[in-house]
Enzyme design. Structure first.
Site, mmCIF file in Angstrom:
data_model
loop_
_atom_site.group_PDB
_atom_site.id
_atom_site.type_symbol
_atom_site.label_atom_id
_atom_site.label_comp_id
_atom_site.label_asym_id
_atom_site.label_seq_id
_atom_site.Cartn_x
_atom_site.Cartn_y
_atom_site.Cartn_z
ATOM 1 C CB ILE A 78 -0.876 0.016 1.270
ATOM 2 C CG1 ILE A 78 -1.729 -1.246 1.342
ATOM 3 C CG2 ILE A 78 -1.730 1.279 1.351
ATOM 4 C CD1 ILE A 78 -2.285 -1.524 2.725
ATOM 5 C CB CYS A 79 2.175 3.717 -1.785
ATOM 6 S SG CYS A 79 1.551 3.764 -3.473
ATOM 7 N NE ARG A 80 -0.900 11.872 -1.584
ATOM 8 C CZ ARG A 80 -1.085 12.744 -0.600
ATOM 9 N NH1 ARG A 80 -0.463 12.591 0.546
ATOM 10 N NH2 ARG A 80 -1.887 13.772 -0.767
ATOM 11 C CG MET B 212 -3.174 4.579 2.082
ATOM 12 S SD MET B 212 -4.220 3.388 2.951
ATOM 13 C CE MET B 212 -5.064 4.453 4.114
#
Length: 153
Positions: free
Chosen positions: A86-88, A115
């Site tokens: 997961i990242c932005r 996210m």
């Protein structure tokens, strides 16, 4: 010279992505997958998915191996586990998933749209104290703020 987008697109040739709503369904079933959030600690502290492990992109490779100060034993021993990175926005996570595959991780996927997409899908997030993050705060946080000197020609 390659652009960031080109690097991400090349990695996508090897990396499977999962949509936020599909991840939400999997999490409801509690199948023991690992959520690996590779954003910087300040990003993670602002809001993250409950239960995610934070290993910033900058130390990933050494976190995945023993004998380094950054070693994360839970991550080192997870080469056979299902891992969602997961990242932005879903781009750093694609690069990380590609590297992890090269390091021998067999079941690693990237959260498509990151996210931001998780927030857009109205999924729950918590802050560093484990308190729920409200939708308005998430929208404000994920709104891009580029300065003029950061804009391309």
């Amino acid at each position: 010279m390659k652009t960031y987008e080109q690097l991400v697109n090349e990695a996508l040739e090897h990396v499977e992505e999962i949509f936020p709503w599909d991840l939400a369904e999997i999490l409801e079933q509690d199948q023991g997958l690992m959520l690996l959030d590779v954003r910087e600690p300040y990003e993670f502290d602002a809001m993250h998915i409950q239960g995610a492990l934070n290993v910033p992109r900058g130390i990933l490779e050494t976190a995945c191996e023993y004998n380094y100060e950054e070693t994360v034993p839970e991550l080192v021993t997870a080469r056979e586990r299902e891992i969602i990175v997961i990242c932005r926005s879903g781009k750093r996570s694609v690069l990380v998933a590609d590297v992890m595959q090269q390091l021998g991780y067999r079941n690693v996927k990237s959260l498509k749209t990151g996210m931001r997409g998780w927030s857009d899908d109205d999924q729950e997030m918590v802050d560093s104290d484990g308190k729920p993050v409200d939708e308005d705060s998430a929208i404000e946080y994920f709104t891009p703020r580029l300065r003029p000197e950061q804009m391309g020609q």
